[in-house]
Design a protein around this motif. Sequence first.
Motif, mmCIF file in Angstrom:
data_model
loop_
_atom_site.group_PDB
_atom_site.id
_atom_site.type_symbol
_atom_site.label_atom_id
_atom_site.label_comp_id
_atom_site.label_asym_id
_atom_site.label_seq_id
_atom_site.Cartn_x
_atom_site.Cartn_y
_atom_site.Cartn_z
ATOM 1 N N ARG A 3 0.826 -1.384 0.092
ATOM 2 C CA ARG A 3 0.121 0.023 -0.168
ATOM 3 C C ARG A 3 0.866 1.202 0.039
ATOM 4 O O ARG A 3 2.119 1.284 0.487
ATOM 5 C CB ARG A 3 -0.712 0.047 1.351
ATOM 6 C CG ARG A 3 -2.034 -1.035 1.093
ATOM 7 C CD ARG A 3 -2.748 -1.201 2.477
ATOM 8 N NE ARG A 3 -3.657 -0.091 2.639
ATOM 9 C CZ ARG A 3 -4.531 0.196 3.397
ATOM 10 N NH1 ARG A 3 -4.518 -0.868 4.469
ATOM 11 N NH2 ARG A 3 -5.353 1.077 3.567
ATOM 12 N N GLN A 176 4.593 -0.041 -5.095
ATOM 13 C CA GLN A 176 3.898 -1.142 -5.204
ATOM 14 C C GLN A 176 4.504 -2.399 -5.249
ATOM 15 O O GLN A 176 4.552 -3.532 -4.523
ATOM 16 C CB GLN A 176 2.596 -1.163 -6.120
ATOM 17 C CG GLN A 176 1.351 -0.423 -5.663
ATOM 18 C CD GLN A 176 0.255 -0.774 -6.643
ATOM 19 O OE1 GLN A 176 0.555 -0.855 -7.777
ATOM 20 N NE2 GLN A 176 -0.921 -1.140 -6.008
ATOM 21 N N CYS A 253 -3.192 10.764 2.497
ATOM 22 C CA CYS A 253 -4.166 9.900 1.973
ATOM 23 C C CYS A 253 -3.280 8.732 1.311
ATOM 24 O O CYS A 253 -2.043 8.700 1.369
ATOM 25 C CB CYS A 253 -4.964 10.493 1.084
ATOM 26 S SG CYS A 253 -4.411 11.226 -0.470
ATOM 27 N N GLU A 254 -4.208 7.809 0.914
ATOM 28 C CA GLU A 254 -3.443 6.814 0.179
ATOM 29 C C GLU A 254 -4.047 6.871 -1.212
ATOM 30 O O GLU A 254 -4.881 7.136 -1.788
ATOM 31 C CB GLU A 254 -4.267 5.359 0.656
ATOM 32 C CG GLU A 254 -3.802 4.126 0.097
ATOM 33 C CD GLU A 254 -4.176 2.834 0.644
ATOM 34 O OE1 GLU A 254 -3.852 1.762 0.284
ATOM 35 O OE2 GLU A 254 -5.212 2.750 1.370
ATOM 36 N N VAL A 256 -4.215 4.786 -4.583
ATOM 37 C CA VAL A 256 -5.029 3.415 -4.897
ATOM 38 C C VAL A 256 -5.098 3.273 -6.368
ATOM 39 O O VAL A 256 -5.503 2.062 -6.766
ATOM 40 C CB VAL A 256 -6.400 3.351 -4.262
ATOM 41 C CG1 VAL A 256 -6.241 3.460 -2.440
ATOM 42 C CG2 VAL A 256 -7.244 4.563 -4.359
ATOM 43 N N GLY A 257 -4.659 4.140 -7.127
ATOM 44 C CA GLY A 257 -4.871 3.824 -8.618
ATOM 45 C C GLY A 257 -4.059 4.689 -9.469
ATOM 46 O O GLY A 257 -4.002 5.974 -8.915
ATOM 47 N N GLN A 287 -7.865 -0.959 -10.033
ATOM 48 C CA GLN A 287 -6.493 -0.954 -9.330
ATOM 49 C C GLN A 287 -6.979 -0.495 -7.988
ATOM 50 O O GLN A 287 -6.345 -1.103 -6.872
ATOM 51 C CB GLN A 287 -5.511 -0.085 -9.810
ATOM 52 C CG GLN A 287 -4.798 -0.376 -10.966
ATOM 53 C CD GLN A 287 -4.184 0.697 -11.660
ATOM 54 O OE1 GLN A 287 -3.385 1.642 -10.874
ATOM 55 N NE2 GLN A 287 -3.568 0.622 -12.844
ATOM 56 N N ALA A 288 -7.870 0.317 -7.620
ATOM 57 C CA ALA A 288 -8.202 0.704 -6.245
ATOM 58 C C ALA A 288 -9.344 -0.452 -5.736
ATOM 59 O O ALA A 288 -9.528 -0.031 -4.412
ATOM 60 C CB ALA A 288 -8.875 2.189 -6.378
ATOM 61 N N VAL A 390 -13.782 7.535 -2.876
ATOM 62 C CA VAL A 390 -12.667 7.967 -3.843
ATOM 63 C C VAL A 390 -12.534 9.279 -4.561
ATOM 64 O O VAL A 390 -13.570 9.611 -5.049
ATOM 65 C CB VAL A 390 -12.478 6.816 -4.840
ATOM 66 C CG1 VAL A 390 -11.286 6.999 -5.864
ATOM 67 C CG2 VAL A 390 -12.362 5.423 -4.209
ATOM 68 N N PHE A 407 -7.277 8.349 -5.379
ATOM 69 C CA PHE A 407 -6.860 8.620 -4.183
ATOM 70 C C PHE A 407 -8.128 8.071 -3.209
ATOM 71 O O PHE A 407 -9.301 8.410 -3.442
ATOM 72 C CB PHE A 407 -6.439 10.047 -3.842
ATOM 73 C CG PHE A 407 -5.435 10.387 -4.861
ATOM 74 C CD1 PHE A 407 -4.047 10.504 -4.068
ATOM 75 C CD2 PHE A 407 -5.689 11.180 -5.932
ATOM 76 C CE1 PHE A 407 -3.114 10.704 -5.182
ATOM 77 C CE2 PHE A 407 -4.644 11.455 -6.554
ATOM 78 C CZ PHE A 407 -3.377 11.530 -6.271
ATOM 79 N N ARG A 408 -7.846 7.868 -1.876
ATOM 80 C CA ARG A 408 -8.695 7.618 -0.872
ATOM 81 C C ARG A 408 -8.229 7.818 0.372
ATOM 82 O O ARG A 408 -6.903 7.562 0.734
ATOM 83 C CB ARG A 408 -9.417 6.176 -0.871
ATOM 84 C CG ARG A 408 -10.233 5.716 -0.054
ATOM 85 C CD ARG A 408 -11.138 4.614 -0.362
ATOM 86 N NE ARG A 408 -10.464 3.633 -0.829
ATOM 87 C CZ ARG A 408 -10.957 2.515 -1.984
ATOM 88 N NH1 ARG A 408 -12.312 2.620 -1.931
ATOM 89 N NH2 ARG A 408 -10.149 1.619 -2.214
ATOM 90 N N LEU A 410 -7.372 7.116 4.378
ATOM 91 C CA LEU A 410 -7.004 5.907 4.936
ATOM 92 C C LEU A 410 -8.236 5.673 5.971
ATOM 93 O O LEU A 410 -8.650 6.556 6.673
ATOM 94 C CB LEU A 410 -5.757 6.014 5.792
ATOM 95 C CG LEU A 410 -4.476 5.671 5.190
ATOM 96 C CD1 LEU A 410 -3.107 5.990 6.300
ATOM 97 C CD2 LEU A 410 -4.532 4.616 4.543
#
Length: 410
Positions: A3, A176, A253-254, A256-257, A287-288, A390, A407-408, A410
């Motif tokens: 992650r 990743q 944030c994370e 995610v794609g 991907q997310a 997202v 992005f998302r 956490l």
Amino acid sequence: MRRVVVTGLGATTPLGGDVASTWSALLAGESGISTLTQSWVQQYEIPVTFAGQAKVLASEVLTPQEAKRLDPSSQFALIAARQAWEDAGSPEVEPERLAVDFATGIGGVWTLLDAFDTLKERGPRRVLPMTVPMLMPNGPAAAIGMDLGARAGVRTAVSACASGNESIANAFHRIQTGEADVVVCGGAEAAIHPLPISAFAAMHALSKRNEDPTKASRPYDTDRDGFVMGEGAGALVLETLESAQARGAKIYCEIVGGSVTSDAYHITAPDPEGSGAARAVLAALSQAGASVTDVEHVNAHATSTPVGDIAEYTAIKRVFGDHTGELIVSATKAATGHLLGGAGAIEAIFTILALKEQLAPPTINLDNQDPAIELNVPRVPTKLSRPNAVAISNSFGFGGHNAVLAFRNL
């Protein structure tokens, strides 16, 4: 797959010399577009006399020696990267696990054309020996890599106006897959020069509202007539969630794609069906591990061109269908202008801050929304209501390049 999170942000833009001032000006509905006062505007009778010039001169931040040895694009990149690195807490990482992936759309155009003028006017002996290192497109990435001592690889994405997003997507995938633990990524551009402006104007890509520059960039408006050139840079520090938590880092944030596709349609025009752009959005969501209904906010590419804005809307509608009306869409180039290879990085930062603060930035200059573009585009800062949703950022470029980030929180 490991992650990946965002732990540092840096920027220098037409709205401000750092992230905080840029974001504050954006939320306040300010415009970073101004009239060009350089002598070359009259000298060459430039048809477009305004642009999004950097709010803070690079020479005010860098040492004279640094500025002398770097093209303006690299100057902006280094400023943004240093800010992002400091914001991330200057993570302690082995040089062999630290990478740079930094983009540009055009590169050292000032260095190249100034050197050619010197050659013509003063001869080859007066051409500076640093000309090639300064003009090469990987100059910004190399400058950052040497400044930080990054030895896990220094790369440059050059994909027109999708370059910044592609760089961030590349960085995301490198972490990743374990190629690196920390990557400084983003994009920079410094092309407010008489030749690029004249060339873009010749293809009728630029707005020509010389008498009202702050109102010139008008994404989705019925009176839009082209984009506005901008300059500056945006930088992000990405690292593994594990390392960020272990060192107690601030996490924005994370990510995610990060997806890249191509239209294979036309060298400058987007595919009017939006198929390539739509595939990029869907790939980023895949991907997310997200569905289309998981998305609440979109930072659109939205350059303010008659054809481009419609094509992007077509792609959005193609992906989101009935959920399109639930999206809160921001078109931030209305305030910053179009930073070309730096646009994706700046807009990724806006997307990240929108998530963090749960606040979508406004779109200025949207007086009469094109009825063919049925999007929810707020004119004022607008609260987001789904903290776990997202957010995506779109970038598309000449050559049919498409790059989308997701992005998302956490």
